[in-house]
Design a protein around this motif. Structure first.
Motif, PDB file in Angstrom:
ATOM      1  N   THR A  19       2.008   5.438  -0.929  1.00  0.00           N
ATOM      2  CA  THR A  19       2.068   6.214  -2.414  1.00  0.00           C
ATOM      3  C   THR A  19       3.671   6.802  -2.278  1.00  0.00           C
ATOM      4  O   THR A  19       4.331   6.762  -1.391  1.00  0.00           O
ATOM      5  CB  THR A  19       1.457   7.580  -2.246  1.00  0.00           C
ATOM      6  OG1 THR A  19       0.113   7.242  -1.971  1.00  0.00           O
ATOM      7  CG2 THR A  19       1.789   8.372  -3.308  1.00  0.00           C
ATOM      8  N   HIS A  63       9.491   2.009   0.077  1.00  0.00           N
ATOM      9  CA  HIS A  63       9.131   2.505  -1.316  1.00  0.00           C
ATOM     10  C   HIS A  63      10.317   3.116  -1.962  1.00  0.00           C
ATOM     11  O   HIS A  63      10.647   2.956  -3.131  1.00  0.00           O
ATOM     12  CB  HIS A  63       7.825   3.497  -1.275  1.00  0.00           C
ATOM     13  CG  HIS A  63       6.926   3.082  -0.572  1.00  0.00           C
ATOM     14  ND1 HIS A  63       6.620   2.645   0.782  1.00  0.00           N
ATOM     15  CD2 HIS A  63       5.699   2.791  -0.963  1.00  0.00           C
ATOM     16  CE1 HIS A  63       5.533   2.463   0.951  1.00  0.00           C
ATOM     17  NE2 HIS A  63       4.693   2.564  -0.113  1.00  0.00           N
ATOM     18  N   THR A 123       0.916  -1.084  -0.040  1.00  0.00           N
ATOM     19  CA  THR A 123      -0.081   0.121  -0.074  1.00  0.00           C
ATOM     20  C   THR A 123       0.909   1.229  -0.062  1.00  0.00           C
ATOM     21  O   THR A 123       2.245   0.943   0.021  1.00  0.00           O
ATOM     22  CB  THR A 123      -0.968   0.076   1.340  1.00  0.00           C
ATOM     23  OG1 THR A 123      -0.027   0.097   2.282  1.00  0.00           O
ATOM     24  CG2 THR A 123      -1.781  -1.175   0.972  1.00  0.00           C
ATOM     25  N   VAL A 167       0.863   0.138  -4.755  1.00  0.00           N
ATOM     26  CA  VAL A 167       1.497   1.382  -4.176  1.00  0.00           C
ATOM     27  C   VAL A 167       1.149   2.361  -5.507  1.00  0.00           C
ATOM     28  O   VAL A 167       1.504   2.145  -6.445  1.00  0.00           O
ATOM     29  CB  VAL A 167       2.926   1.147  -4.187  1.00  0.00           C
ATOM     30  CG1 VAL A 167       3.802   2.601  -3.793  1.00  0.00           C
ATOM     31  CG2 VAL A 167       3.493   0.321  -3.016  1.00  0.00           C
ATOM     32  N   ALA A 168       0.486   3.610  -5.028  1.00  0.00           N
ATOM     33  CA  ALA A 168       0.036   4.437  -5.951  1.00  0.00           C
ATOM     34  C   ALA A 168       1.317   5.270  -6.094  1.00  0.00           C
ATOM     35  O   ALA A 168       2.472   5.457  -5.296  1.00  0.00           O
ATOM     36  CB  ALA A 168      -0.932   5.479  -5.420  1.00  0.00           C
ATOM     37  N   ILE A 169       1.579   6.144  -7.389  1.00  0.00           N
ATOM     38  CA  ILE A 169       2.658   6.566  -7.904  1.00  0.00           C
ATOM     39  C   ILE A 169       2.364   7.947  -8.321  1.00  0.00           C
ATOM     40  O   ILE A 169       1.360   8.203  -8.812  1.00  0.00           O
ATOM     41  CB  ILE A 169       3.403   5.980  -9.019  1.00  0.00           C
ATOM     42  CG1 ILE A 169       3.941   4.402  -8.852  1.00  0.00           C
ATOM     43  CG2 ILE A 169       4.682   6.740  -9.481  1.00  0.00           C
ATOM     44  CD1 ILE A 169       4.563   3.750  -9.900  1.00  0.00           C
ATOM     45  N   ALA A 170       2.953   9.047  -7.676  1.00  0.00           N
ATOM     46  CA  ALA A 170       2.605  10.456  -8.149  1.00  0.00           C
ATOM     47  C   ALA A 170       3.859  10.943  -8.717  1.00  0.00           C
ATOM     48  O   ALA A 170       5.114  10.697  -8.053  1.00  0.00           O
ATOM     49  CB  ALA A 170       2.115  11.393  -6.788  1.00  0.00           C
ATOM     50  N   THR A 212       6.117   9.099  -4.361  1.00  0.00           N
ATOM     51  CA  THR A 212       6.001  10.490  -4.791  1.00  0.00           C
ATOM     52  C   THR A 212       7.519  10.766  -5.573  1.00  0.00           C
ATOM     53  O   THR A 212       8.488  11.045  -4.902  1.00  0.00           O
ATOM     54  CB  THR A 212       5.751  11.669  -4.081  1.00  0.00           C
ATOM     55  OG1 THR A 212       4.482  11.408  -3.599  1.00  0.00           O
ATOM     56  CG2 THR A 212       5.646  12.887  -4.810  1.00  0.00           C
TER      57      THR A 212
END
Length: 314
Positions: free
Chosen positions: A95, A286, A93, A123-126, A97
């Motif tokens: 993010t 991350h 989980t 994992v969200a990527i910004a 950046t």
């Protein structure tokens, strides 16, 4: 048969460090009788006494020192494994950046980010695109985990940031296929002082490309454009020459020729491409994974870039 246990080894380490069963019990949140039972079980497994009882506490016997030396290594390995497993759980989980200057966004970052997303889809990527100075500001503000930058030679040291060089990116000369230099393999930068240039917005003072800081002349600018597509279109039309980062070479249009640049001392014209993180941020799982992927991707891309440029020049 009584066997050694991890909990017993932890008790052994704590008693040895604190010099008494009572102090170890207080530090570990155990009763003194529980500590005594753990040590008794270890002694049964070891086949001898591990501590000598003294008036003010205990001290290790020779057997105790042997067991502590090996036990400490075992505990370190178990704790390292637990740390890695925790990191893997956390990578399900959250993010990440990431920032990068425009050319890095076109070549280096997409490949590394694709590998990251494939391994850790939860994992969200910004993304934060911008110049190197902008990326450094975002890092210092704590709004970016990691950034790919092109640091200038006069960039001051910042104890709050950690920089790793990823590759040396060659700066190349772009000319039209009909230009007199198009068949040239390399050119001295001082031979270009009288040519007309197509430069990017603010490029003449931009430390990212950095060439203008290394020569004793300023470009004879014919056009200033912001967009790379427009810049290369003007070059292809024979209206001027331009600088092109090596990272962008695979995407250069076919009606533009690329030429290696050399300083008067024959040194190639390059710029560093690096990644920057805040001090301590690489302990985040991350970030640690992305750091490794960027190193791998940069090495892979550097090899491919060299081969492609050879093909383009021949």
């Amino acid at each position: 048969m009584v066997e050694l246990t991890l909990s017993g080894l932890r008790v052994l380490r704590e008693v040895a460090a604190r010099g008494s069963f009572t102090a170890a019990a207080e530090a570990m949140g155990y009763t003194q009788s529980s500590i005594s039972r753990q040590i008794a079980a270890l002694e049964a497994a070891a086949g001898g006494r591990l501590f000598e009882r003294e008036t003010r506490g205990v001290r290790l016997t020779e057997a105790g020192r042997v067991l502590l030396r090996h036990g400490a290594k075992v505990l370190d390995q178990v704790e390292a494994a637990d740390h890695e497993l925790t990191a893997l759980r956390e990578l399900s989980t959250g993010t990440l950046t990431v920032g990068g200057f425009p050319t890095a966004m076109a070549a280096l970052l997409p490949r590394a980010l694709a590998a990251f997303a494939d391994r850790h889809p939860g994992v969200a990527i910004a993304l934060r695109e911008g110049t190197t100075p902008a990326q450094l500001r975002l890092l210092r503000a704590g709004t970016t985990d990691l950034a790919v930058i092109a640091p200038s030679a006069d960039e001051p040291d910042d104890p709050g940031l950690v920089l790793d060089r990823l590759l040396r990116d060659p700066l190349l000369l772009a000319v039209s296929r009909g230009h007199p230099l198009a068949a040239t393999r390399e050119v001295d930068v001082d031979d270009l002082a009288t040519h007309h240039w197509i430069i990017g917005k603010d490029e003449a003072g931009d430390p990212q490309l950095d060439l203008w800081r290394r020569v004793a002349w300023q470009p004879r600018t014919r056009f200033v454009v912001k967009d790379w597509t427009a810049k290369l279109a003007l070059v292809a039309s024979g209206l001027g020459i331009a600088l092109v980062p090596g990272l962008a070479a695979p995407w250069i249009r076919d009606d533009v020729a690329l030429i290696a640049l050399r300083m008067p001392d024959r040194a190639p014209v390059t710029r560093d491409v690096a990644m920057a993180t805040r001090t301590g941020a690489r302990e985040l799982p991350h970030v640690r994974v992305m750091v490794d992927l960027l190193h791998y991707t940069a090495a892979e891309l550097a090899r491919e870039l060299e081969a492609r440029l050879q093909d383009r020049w021949l």
